[in-house]
Design an enzyme around this catalytic site. Structure first.
Site, mmCIF file in Angstrom:
data_model
loop_
_atom_site.group_PDB
_atom_site.id
_atom_site.type_symbol
_atom_site.label_atom_id
_atom_site.label_comp_id
_atom_site.label_asym_id
_atom_site.label_seq_id
_atom_site.Cartn_x
_atom_site.Cartn_y
_atom_site.Cartn_z
ATOM 1 C CE1 TYR A 30 -2.526 5.121 -2.896
ATOM 2 C CE2 TYR A 30 -3.680 3.003 -3.333
ATOM 3 C CZ TYR A 30 -2.620 3.907 -2.593
ATOM 4 O OH TYR A 30 -2.032 3.237 -1.848
ATOM 5 C CG ASP A 38 -4.979 -7.935 -1.422
ATOM 6 O OD1 ASP A 38 -5.133 -9.360 -1.358
ATOM 7 O OD2 ASP A 38 -4.333 -7.346 -0.462
ATOM 8 C CG HIS A 81 -8.993 2.732 2.718
ATOM 9 N ND1 HIS A 81 -9.707 1.442 2.639
ATOM 10 C CD2 HIS A 81 -8.158 2.764 1.491
ATOM 11 C CE1 HIS A 81 -9.246 0.977 1.563
ATOM 12 N NE2 HIS A 81 -8.236 1.728 0.983
ATOM 13 C CE1 TYR A 98 2.543 2.633 -1.966
ATOM 14 C CE2 TYR A 98 3.017 1.908 -4.137
ATOM 15 C CZ TYR A 98 2.181 1.829 -3.141
ATOM 16 O OH TYR A 98 1.132 1.099 -3.174
ATOM 17 N NE ARG A 99 -1.355 3.091 -6.311
ATOM 18 C CZ ARG A 99 -1.925 1.813 -6.416
ATOM 19 N NH1 ARG A 99 -1.413 1.089 -5.431
ATOM 20 N NH2 ARG A 99 -2.754 1.692 -7.202
HETATM 21 C C1 LIG Z 1 -9.098 -2.776 -0.185
HETATM 22 C C2 LIG Z 1 -8.349 -2.294 -1.320
HETATM 23 C C3 LIG Z 1 -7.267 -3.204 -1.391
HETATM 24 C C4 LIG Z 1 -6.233 -2.663 -2.466
HETATM 25 N N1 LIG Z 1 -5.014 -3.488 -2.586
HETATM 26 C C5 LIG Z 1 -4.152 -2.983 -3.616
HETATM 27 C C6 LIG Z 1 -2.846 -3.832 -3.916
HETATM 28 O O1 LIG Z 1 -2.734 -4.893 -3.137
HETATM 29 N N2 LIG Z 1 -2.190 -3.405 -4.753
HETATM 30 C C7 LIG Z 1 -2.146 -2.519 -5.504
HETATM 31 O O2 LIG Z 1 -1.493 -1.903 -6.408
HETATM 32 N N3 LIG Z 1 -3.559 -1.458 -5.298
HETATM 33 C C8 LIG Z 1 -4.499 -1.875 -4.411
HETATM 34 N N4 LIG Z 1 -5.594 -1.226 -4.273
HETATM 35 C C9 LIG Z 1 -5.684 0.112 -5.026
HETATM 36 C C10 LIG Z 1 -6.482 -0.252 -6.466
HETATM 37 O O3 LIG Z 1 -7.529 -0.949 -6.005
HETATM 38 C C11 LIG Z 1 -5.774 -1.069 -7.254
HETATM 39 O O4 LIG Z 1 -4.533 -0.432 -7.725
HETATM 40 C C12 LIG Z 1 -6.332 -1.220 -8.602
HETATM 41 O O5 LIG Z 1 -5.676 -2.033 -9.516
HETATM 42 C C13 LIG Z 1 -6.225 0.322 -9.678
HETATM 43 O O6 LIG Z 1 -7.400 0.137 -10.371
HETATM 44 P P1 LIG Z 1 -7.203 -0.129 -11.840
HETATM 45 O O7 LIG Z 1 -6.288 -1.299 -12.247
HETATM 46 O O8 LIG Z 1 -8.802 -0.081 -12.477
HETATM 47 O O9 LIG Z 1 -6.714 1.328 -12.576
HETATM 48 P P2 LIG Z 1 -7.318 2.544 -12.983
HETATM 49 O O10 LIG Z 1 -8.180 3.133 -12.114
HETATM 50 O O11 LIG Z 1 -7.779 2.432 -14.361
HETATM 51 O O12 LIG Z 1 -6.251 3.213 -13.229
HETATM 52 C C14 LIG Z 1 -5.214 3.810 -12.178
HETATM 53 C C15 LIG Z 1 -4.414 5.149 -12.602
HETATM 54 O O13 LIG Z 1 -3.619 4.958 -13.823
HETATM 55 C C16 LIG Z 1 -3.966 5.753 -14.838
HETATM 56 N N5 LIG Z 1 -4.396 5.209 -16.056
HETATM 57 C C17 LIG Z 1 -4.922 4.028 -16.343
HETATM 58 N N6 LIG Z 1 -5.141 3.569 -17.506
HETATM 59 C C18 LIG Z 1 -4.275 4.282 -18.190
HETATM 60 C C19 LIG Z 1 -3.941 4.729 -19.548
HETATM 61 N N7 LIG Z 1 -4.340 3.760 -20.259
HETATM 62 N N8 LIG Z 1 -3.176 5.549 -20.116
HETATM 63 C C20 LIG Z 1 -2.675 6.548 -19.107
HETATM 64 N N9 LIG Z 1 -2.888 6.428 -17.908
HETATM 65 C C21 LIG Z 1 -3.634 5.292 -17.329
HETATM 66 C C22 LIG Z 1 -5.451 6.457 -14.327
HETATM 67 O O14 LIG Z 1 -5.542 7.979 -14.646
HETATM 68 C C23 LIG Z 1 -5.238 6.088 -12.783
HETATM 69 O O15 LIG Z 1 -4.979 7.377 -12.424
HETATM 70 C C24 LIG Z 1 -6.505 -1.793 -3.127
HETATM 71 C C25 LIG Z 1 -7.611 -0.886 -3.138
HETATM 72 C C26 LIG Z 1 -8.630 -1.115 -2.044
HETATM 73 C C27 LIG Z 1 -9.644 -0.233 -1.890
#
Ligand SMILES: Cc1cc2nc3c(=O)[nH]c(=O)nc-3n(C[C@H](O)[C@H](O)[C@H](O)COP(=O)(O)OP(=O)(O)OC[C@H]3O[C@@H](n4cnc5c(N)ncnc54)[C@H](O)[C@@H]3O)c2cc1C
Length: 539
Positions: A92, A151, A399, A484-485
């Protein structure tokens, strides 16, 4: 030479960097090319192309006051900012911005766990707190609550929830934005806002009652670009006494309709956690040419053909794993109840026992749990799927997923299989949708996942993936199914499908954006919402 924010001279940009350094300390302003490159999106479908979305620099604050200072400096120079929590949003956009030249506001050093209350069932955390951190904090103190995690455990409750991320335990906790309660946000003008009860200066229940008084504005900060969230509360699940899982298998294709109805009942009545649907015929696709021929038929197999094939191979057509959490006595009784209910409704339904646990688990027991996230245990095992191996010598480099929301019914799954089957055929994507079952992360809706490969070396693969992605979005929208995303590159395409009444939703958000962030400095383009200056001229 970095990709500068649009319209900024190098001199202005350097002046702003000096001001950031004065506010944070020079070591917390990231400008060296190799360091800024760490904020590239490792799964970018535009990798190494001129249009790849890249940051100009990054700033790494530790306090709310520093975030305010960053926003004020950015306003003065009209520098676009892109906040990230732990920046692990692979698939994403990773930690790359929606707009090239943005300065990433990396919140990983704001990593305080401010409070965990296991009697009232909540946590209050800063954006840099990861799922691993929160889990460890709870374990070390023997607190009687569970987290719900996605995950990959290296992400953060705040970042994940703000992207409407999802997990694996009980319905209300799997929806991470839905289970948050109260936020603190630095707005685009540098002011600090607290939502819900947090607006009451002496609030005693900021993490317990989410609405406070007046309009509920939290939704603007999820997939939105109205501020930088600096604290967020989350409701936590009480640690159950026991867990057990059981598998339901049904013999005919159309049994899916009754199966979903009964599983919905069990889930909505809080008797089960996440139900996991599957198709046992999948394991026969590689070895049974007869099944492949049925799946490749234009329009797919008829119900009778699929049922006959399954019966002649001693296989069920569908299965669903049910997961029970709670007191040991009630999980046993609930499983018995589920079996009785489904057996009475679906002739030929069969049941198999799966894992069962009593809590707390020893460290060795935890190691042996096959699907740890179902027990709220963060881990990184998901990355072993599709990893390089003898059977898979050339794994893909990344992906993208298209994940349309569809109704929570068996009829909707069967219809979606048919529609996706046609579109896979039209686009030559290979694979069959006719055995595909939905992902069930959301409590009240299904999603049907469509995956697209990303290559670091072959841009043609990525271009084809993006083209196919756009076509699937279009077909899904024609059927009333929306994503949704979204990764940044698809956000405008997706938002354009949410077009009721001449795009009233987008226009309303743009009106709010222009009022709350007139210089358009926060996360331009996130959620398909652009500030005025980028709407009026080509990007
Ligand atoms: C193999 C694989 C499996 C995955 N499985 C899942 C799963 O089971 N469920 C799931 O939900 N996702 C999954 N993901 C997607 C992703 O890895 C997760 O959602 C992960 O938790 C998102 O990264 P993060 O928590 O570091 O968020 P970040 O990358 O830090 O932020 C996510 C988004 O929120 C915004 N944001 C973050 N912090 C702030 C802030 N403080 N103020 C305003 N905006 C902000 C950012 O701009 C960004 O667009 C998967 C990805 C992969 C590659």
């Amino acid at each position: 030479m970095p990709t500068l924010p649009r319209g900024l001279t190098e001199t202005d940009f350097n002046t702003a960097l000096d001001q950031f350094a004065a506010a944070l300390g020079a070591e917390h302003v990231v400008t060296v090319d190799e360091d800024v490159a760490l904020y590239r999106d490792a799964y970018s479908p535009l990798w190494n192309e001129p249009s790849e979305l890249v940051a100009s620099a990054a700033v790494v604050p530790t306090t709310v006051e520093q975030v305010q200072a960053i926003v004020r400096i950015a306003n003065a120079h009209r520098i676009p900012l892109y906040p990230i929590a732990t920046g692990k949003n692979l698939g994403y956009g990773g930690s790359a911005p929606n707009l090239s030249g943005s300065v990433v506001v990396d919140l990983k050093r704001m990593n305080r766990i401010i409070e965990v209350d296991d009697r009232r069932g909540f946590a209050l955390v800063e954006p840099g707190v990861s799922y691993f951190d929160l889990y460890r904090h709870i374990e070390e103190r023997g607190l009687k609550v569970w987290i719900d995690c996605p995950d990959p455990g290296w992400g953060s409750p705040v970042g994940n929830a703000l992207d409407h991320g999802v997990g694996y335990t009980f319905g209300p906790f799997r929806d991470h934005f839905g289970s948050h309660c109260g936020m603190e946000v630095v707005l685009a003008n540098g002011e600090v806002l607290r939502t819900g009860m947090g607006a009451l200066p002496k609030a005693q229940s900021w993490q317990e009652y989410r609405y406070g008084f007046g309009p509920y504005v939290d939704g603007l900060f999820g997939q939105g670009n109205f501020g930088i969230v600096t604290k967020m509360g989350f409701w936590l699940m009480p640690q159950p006494e026991a867990y057990r899982a059981g598998l339901v298998l049904v013999p005919r294709r159309r049994d899916l309709i009754a199966l979903v109805d009964h599983v919905n009942y069990l889930e909505h009545a809080s008797l089960i956690g996440q139900p996991n649907y599957g198709c046992p015929l999948q394991r026969l696709v590689a070895t049974e040419p007869e099944l492949r021929a049925l799946l490749e038929k234009p329009g797919g197999p008829t119900d009778d053909e699929l049922d006959r094939f399954a019966a002649s191979h001693g296989s069920a057509v569908w299965q669903c794993e049910l997961q029970f959490y709670g007191p040991a006595r009630t999980v046993d009784v609930n499983w018995e109840y589920a079996k009785e209910r489904i057996a009475a409704a679906i002739p030929g339904a069969r049941f198999e026992e799966r894992e069962s646990y009593r809590f707390p688990l020893s460290p060795q027991d935890k190691e042996g749990v096959p699907h740890k996230v179902a027990l709220g245990i963060p881990n990184m095992a998901i990355f072993s799927i599709g990893a390089r191996s003898e059977a898979n010598p050339s794994p893909r480099d990344g992906h993208l997923w298209f994940a349309p929301v569809i109704p929570k019914s068996g009829e909707a799954i069967l219809e979606c299989q048919r529609v996706l089957g046609e579109v896979y055929r039209e686009l030559g994507m290979g694979g069959s949708a006719f055995l595909q079952t939905p992902a069930t992360w959301h409590f009240r809706a299904f999603i049907m996942l469509v995956g697209f490969s990303i290559s670091r070396t072959d841009p043609a693969v990525n271009h084809r993936s993006l083209e196919n992605f756009r076509r699937v979005v279009e077909v899904a929208a024609e059927h009333g199914w929306g994503e949704y995303r979204s990764p940044p590159v698809m956000a405008d395409t997706i938002m354009s499908t949410y077009s009721f009444n001449d795009h009233a939703l987008r226009r309303f958000c743009e009106t709010l954006k222009d009022a709350a962030d007139p210089n358009g400095i926060i996360a331009a383009g996130r959620g398909g919402i652009w500030p005025r200056y980028l709407r009026e001229t080509p990007r």
